[in-house]
Design an enzyme around this catalytic site. Structure first.
Site: not given
Length: 90
Positions: A1-2
């Protein structure tokens, strides 16, 4: 995930929470169309505000990061505040 950071000057905790919740709901309700169908994305967000105990921008970001991980641990796709997890740990 960012991970990314939004800075909201002159915004209190309640208003910052509302911004995060609106962002979460917008992400959740906006599927990305691909050649293999719709891709649904969710977001776990952490919110922290500057206080007399916050010594630096790095510390503020670390507090928001802790709140984000608490949101993930609570089931993902939600918003948690650093104040909320602090009061839980007391």
């Amino acid at each position: 995930g960012e991970e990314f950071v939004l800075l909201l000057p002159e915004t209190d905790l309640q208003d910052a929470y509302q911004v995060a919740e609106r962002l979460r709901m917008c992400i959740e309700s906006s599927p990305i169309e691909t050649s293999q169908g719709s891709l649904y994305i969710t977001a776990s967000l952490g919110v922290a505000t500057v206080s007399t105990a916050t010594l630096s921008l790095d510390e503020l970001i670390a507090q928001a990061d802790q709140a984000m991980y608490a949101a993930k641990q609570a089931g993902r796709n939600r918003v948690k505040t650093f104040a909320e997890i602090q009061s839980r740990d007391r």
